[in-house]
Write a protein that holds these residues in place. Structure first.
Motif, PDB file in Angstrom:
ATOM      1  N   GLN A 134       0.820  -1.210   0.000  1.00  0.00           N
ATOM      2  CA  GLN A 134       0.000   0.000   0.000  1.00  0.00           C
ATOM      3  C   GLN A 134       0.854   1.261   0.000  1.00  0.00           C
ATOM      4  OE1 GLN A 134      -2.325  -0.876   3.495  1.00  0.00           O
ATOM      5  NE2 GLN A 134      -4.115  -1.510   2.295  1.00  0.00           N
ATOM      6  N   LEU A 135       1.890   1.275   0.859  1.00  0.00           N
ATOM      7  CA  LEU A 135       2.743   2.460   0.914  1.00  0.00           C
ATOM      8  C   LEU A 135       3.556   2.613  -0.361  1.00  0.00           C
ATOM      9  CD1 LEU A 135       3.717   4.882   2.480  1.00  0.00           C
ATOM     10  CD2 LEU A 135       5.465   3.450   3.554  1.00  0.00           C
ATOM     11  N   ALA A 136       4.063   1.500  -0.893  1.00  0.00           N
ATOM     12  CA  ALA A 136       4.842   1.568  -2.133  1.00  0.00           C
ATOM     13  C   ALA A 136       3.985   2.095  -3.279  1.00  0.00           C
ATOM     14  CB  ALA A 136       5.409   0.192  -2.468  1.00  0.00           C
ATOM     15  N   GLU A 140       4.446   5.500  -5.416  1.00  0.00           N
ATOM     16  CA  GLU A 140       4.525   5.481  -6.876  1.00  0.00           C
ATOM     17  C   GLU A 140       3.560   6.487  -7.491  1.00  0.00           C
ATOM     18  OE1 GLU A 140       3.767   1.440  -7.880  1.00  0.00           O
ATOM     19  OE2 GLU A 140       5.883   0.824  -7.718  1.00  0.00           O
ATOM     20  N   ASP A 141       2.389   6.635  -6.886  1.00  0.00           N
ATOM     21  CA  ASP A 141       1.412   7.611  -7.392  1.00  0.00           C
ATOM     22  C   ASP A 141       1.953   9.035  -7.309  1.00  0.00           C
ATOM     23  OD1 ASP A 141      -0.379   5.578  -7.900  1.00  0.00           O
ATOM     24  OD2 ASP A 141      -1.508   5.848  -6.037  1.00  0.00           O
ATOM     25  N   TRP A 142       2.786   9.301  -6.289  1.00  0.00           N
ATOM     26  CA  TRP A 142       3.283  10.654  -6.059  1.00  0.00           C
ATOM     27  C   TRP A 142       4.802  10.727  -6.206  1.00  0.00           C
ATOM     28  CZ3 TRP A 142      -0.349  14.172  -6.058  1.00  0.00           C
ATOM     29  CH2 TRP A 142      -1.652  13.798  -5.679  1.00  0.00           C
ATOM     30  N   ARG A 143       5.350   9.897  -7.086  1.00  0.00           N
ATOM     31  CA  ARG A 143       6.810   9.817  -7.214  1.00  0.00           C
ATOM     32  C   ARG A 143       7.438  11.153  -7.612  1.00  0.00           C
ATOM     33  NH1 ARG A 143       9.374   6.136  -9.853  1.00  0.00           N
ATOM     34  NH2 ARG A 143       7.801   4.475  -9.765  1.00  0.00           N
ATOM     35  N   ASP A 144       6.708  11.997  -8.348  1.00  0.00           N
ATOM     36  CA  ASP A 144       7.274  13.294  -8.760  1.00  0.00           C
ATOM     37  C   ASP A 144       7.449  14.248  -7.586  1.00  0.00           C
ATOM     38  OD1 ASP A 144       7.303  12.406 -11.361  1.00  0.00           O
ATOM     39  OD2 ASP A 144       5.378  13.327 -11.882  1.00  0.00           O
ATOM     40  N   SER A 145       6.771  13.966  -6.476  1.00  0.00           N
ATOM     41  CA  SER A 145       6.854  14.843  -5.303  1.00  0.00           C
ATOM     42  C   SER A 145       7.711  14.257  -4.194  1.00  0.00           C
ATOM     43  CB  SER A 145       5.441  15.105  -4.747  1.00  0.00           C
ATOM     44  OG  SER A 145       4.601  15.676  -5.721  1.00  0.00           O
ATOM     45  N   THR A 157      16.442   8.777  -4.173  1.00  0.00           N
ATOM     46  CA  THR A 157      15.455   9.123  -5.193  1.00  0.00           C
ATOM     47  C   THR A 157      14.151   8.398  -4.891  1.00  0.00           C
ATOM     48  OG1 THR A 157      16.075   7.299  -6.647  1.00  0.00           O
ATOM     49  CG2 THR A 157      17.302   9.375  -6.890  1.00  0.00           C
ATOM     50  N   ALA A 158      13.104   8.787  -5.593  1.00  0.00           N
ATOM     51  CA  ALA A 158      11.807   8.134  -5.402  1.00  0.00           C
ATOM     52  C   ALA A 158      11.890   6.649  -5.742  1.00  0.00           C
ATOM     53  CB  ALA A 158      10.747   8.830  -6.259  1.00  0.00           C
ATOM     54  N   ASN A 159      12.627   6.311  -6.807  1.00  0.00           N
ATOM     55  CA  ASN A 159      12.773   4.908  -7.200  1.00  0.00           C
ATOM     56  C   ASN A 159      13.490   4.109  -6.116  1.00  0.00           C
ATOM     57  OD1 ASN A 159      11.481   5.294  -9.648  1.00  0.00           O
ATOM     58  ND2 ASN A 159      13.375   5.695 -10.770  1.00  0.00           N
ATOM     59  N   GLN A 160      14.521   4.686  -5.514  1.00  0.00           N
ATOM     60  CA  GLN A 160      15.239   4.002  -4.444  1.00  0.00           C
ATOM     61  C   GLN A 160      14.342   3.792  -3.226  1.00  0.00           C
ATOM     62  OE1 GLN A 160      18.587   6.827  -4.343  1.00  0.00           O
ATOM     63  NE2 GLN A 160      19.974   5.115  -4.763  1.00  0.00           N
ATOM     64  N   VAL A 161      13.548   4.794  -2.892  1.00  0.00           N
ATOM     65  CA  VAL A 161      12.647   4.688  -1.738  1.00  0.00           C
ATOM     66  C   VAL A 161      11.635   3.572  -1.957  1.00  0.00           C
ATOM     67  CG1 VAL A 161      10.819   5.858  -0.466  1.00  0.00           C
ATOM     68  CG2 VAL A 161      12.908   7.097  -1.052  1.00  0.00           C
ATOM     69  N   ILE A 206      10.578  10.881   4.601  1.00  0.00           N
ATOM     70  CA  ILE A 206      10.117  11.122   3.239  1.00  0.00           C
ATOM     71  C   ILE A 206       9.932  12.628   3.076  1.00  0.00           C
ATOM     72  CG2 ILE A 206       8.282  10.741   1.555  1.00  0.00           C
ATOM     73  CD1 ILE A 206       9.887   8.235   2.136  1.00  0.00           C
ATOM     74  N   LEU A 207      10.567  13.187   2.079  1.00  0.00           N
ATOM     75  CA  LEU A 207      10.398  14.600   1.753  1.00  0.00           C
ATOM     76  C   LEU A 207       9.340  14.707   0.656  1.00  0.00           C
ATOM     77  CD1 LEU A 207      14.155  15.711   1.601  1.00  0.00           C
ATOM     78  CD2 LEU A 207      12.667  15.476   3.587  1.00  0.00           C
ATOM     79  N   PHE A 208       8.271  15.405   0.963  1.00  0.00           N
ATOM     80  CA  PHE A 208       7.150  15.522   0.028  1.00  0.00           C
ATOM     81  C   PHE A 208       7.003  16.991  -0.359  1.00  0.00           C
ATOM     82  CE2 PHE A 208       2.915  15.529  -1.637  1.00  0.00           C
ATOM     83  CZ  PHE A 208       2.676  14.244  -2.101  1.00  0.00           C
TER      84      PHE A 208
END
Length: 275
Positions: A134-136, A140-145, A157-161, A206-208
């Motif tokens: 669920q968290l992953a 993924e939905d908000w990977r740009d942020s 990076t978002a991919n690494q997280v 997590i930096l959003f």
């Protein structure tokens, strides 16, 4: 019957005389009060006139530009704008007047800033327990942020997280101590849960980055990631760090934005107003 009618008439005459004397004295002392008989009704004739006696009304919008334009066009003497930080609303009282010449304060323009989808998303996930999947998927939905940060301040990076969260494994162990005394016995057990991500760095924060309200500037929210287990299954949650500070800063930014738009037209104050 004649005696009763005469008594009633005298009472009406006496009551009317007293009322007239009071109204005369109130007028001489410039008091805005008057005595009326019990069966007298006051009818507002304004509704039957082709025009109102004065302008008044309530305007509501979520657009900064429309709020400012309407307020400037309808502002009367003493108009003032009040920003309420708890729900990020602004109310412009257009006929407030002054202490010497107060207005009716019933001509208003109201505005409520509209939240963005990204800000709604982090508010909904704040403190909620989610599974790895669920968290992953949310990330993924908000990977740009999204950006990650480890305890030793290593940027991810978002991919690494997302990859690190998907690969979390749980290692559980327990130790127990038992001490016997002459009159007492103590027992303690320490359960230790360790999370690993198969040599992938696991983010602690997590930096959003997002624009919280339409019209305000983009800002970065730091969310602390925590882990707990239910039957050896990891549950993860994100919690916004210092949300109250963000609220204060956004309210000040909102007030500053309106003051910049209004210029010298009318003042902007943080707080709530009621007449």
């Amino acid at each position: 019957m004649e005696t009763l009618a005469t008594t009633t008439l005298l009472e009406h005459i006496q009551d009317n005389t007293t009322r007239l004397e009071f109204n005369k004295a109130a007028t001489e002392q410039n008091l805005d009060v008057a005595t009326l008989p019990n069966d007298t009704k006051v009818l507002d004739l304004e509704q039957f006139k082709p025009q109102r006696n004065r302008f008044r009304g309530k305007f509501a919008t979520s657009s900064v530009e429309d709020f400012v334009n309407y307020t400037e066009a309808k502002a009367d003497f003493g108009a003032e704008c009040f920003v309420y930080p708890d729900d990020m609303t602004a109310t412009a009282v257009l006929n407030l007047g002054s202490i010497v010449a107060p207005g009716h304060a019933d001509s208003l323009a109201k505005m409520k800033l509209k939240t963005t989808a990204a800000f709604d998303a982090i508010n909904k996930t704040d403190g909620a327990a989610r599974s790895q999947q669920q968290l992953a998927e949310w990330l993924e939905d908000w990977r740009d942020s999204v950006q990650g940060l480890t305890n030793d301040e290593q940027a991810l990076t978002a991919n690494q997280v997302i990859a690190a969260i998907r690969r979390i494994t749980i290692k559980a162990g327990s130790t127990s101590d038992h001490t016997e005394g002459q009159l007492s016995a103590t027992r303690s057990s320490l359960e230790q849960v360790e999370a690993s991500s198969n040599n992938e760095p696991l983010p602690s924060f997590i930096l959003f980055k997002c624009t919280p309200y339409q019209g305000l500037a983009e800002r970065t929210f730091v969310l602390r990631m925590s882990l707990r287990t239910v039957e050896d299954n990891p549950l993860l949650s994100l919690r916004i760090i210092r949300p109250e500070q963000h609220e204060e800063e956004m309210a000040e930014e909102f007030a500053g934005l309106l003051q910049e738009k209004f210029g010298d037209t009318l003042p902007v104050t943080i707080g709530a107003f009621s007449a």
